[in-house]
Design a protein around this motif. Sequence first.
Motif, PDB file in Angstrom:
ATOM      1  N   LEU A 200       0.819  -1.215   0.000  1.00 29.33           N
ATOM      2  CA  LEU A 200       0.000   0.000   0.000  1.00 29.33           C
ATOM      3  C   LEU A 200       0.851   1.262   0.000  1.00 29.33           C
TER       4      LEU A 200
ATOM      5  N   ALA B 104       0.408   4.151  -2.693  1.00 30.64           N
ATOM      6  CA  ALA B 104       0.240   5.555  -2.311  1.00 30.64           C
ATOM      7  C   ALA B 104       1.262   6.449  -3.013  1.00 30.64           C
TER       8      ALA B 104
ATOM      9  N   LEU C 128      -3.456  11.053  -2.380  1.00 34.96           N
ATOM     10  CA  LEU C 128      -3.378  10.236  -1.165  1.00 34.96           C
ATOM     11  C   LEU C 128      -4.389  10.672  -0.121  1.00 34.96           C
TER      12      LEU C 128
ATOM     13  N   MET D 192      -7.744   3.484   0.955  1.00 35.93           N
ATOM     14  CA  MET D 192      -6.496   2.860   1.387  1.00 35.93           C
ATOM     15  C   MET D 192      -6.724   2.026   2.647  1.00 35.93           C
TER      16      MET D 192
END
Length: 102
Positions: free
Chosen positions: A65, A69, A76, A83
């Motif tokens: 992840l 990102a 983000l 996320m």
Amino acid sequence: MSADDKDKIEARKLLIVLIVVLVAVAAAVALMLPMIGEFVTTSLEPGVGIKQAAIISFFITVITLAFFAITAGDGLLGEIQFMLAGFFGFFLTIWFLIAWVF
């Protein structure tokens, strides 16, 4: 009989059917608990183990992840809810796959 009365009767019938289905599902789950416990001890325990697989899965998920990102660019902060959902989805999937395969 008005349309409102017909709707009330239909809603009650639907509620009764939903309650019956939920009771049947709860009974099925209660009857399957010993089988699920046996499956966990025979299929998931040998090898790496659940605790070690959780640690490995955590770091794999964080690295993956973080890569997502960084490559996402400036989105983000707007995508943090996705996320977090992705983290838990990846973590659980990778955790049990590692425990099961290894």
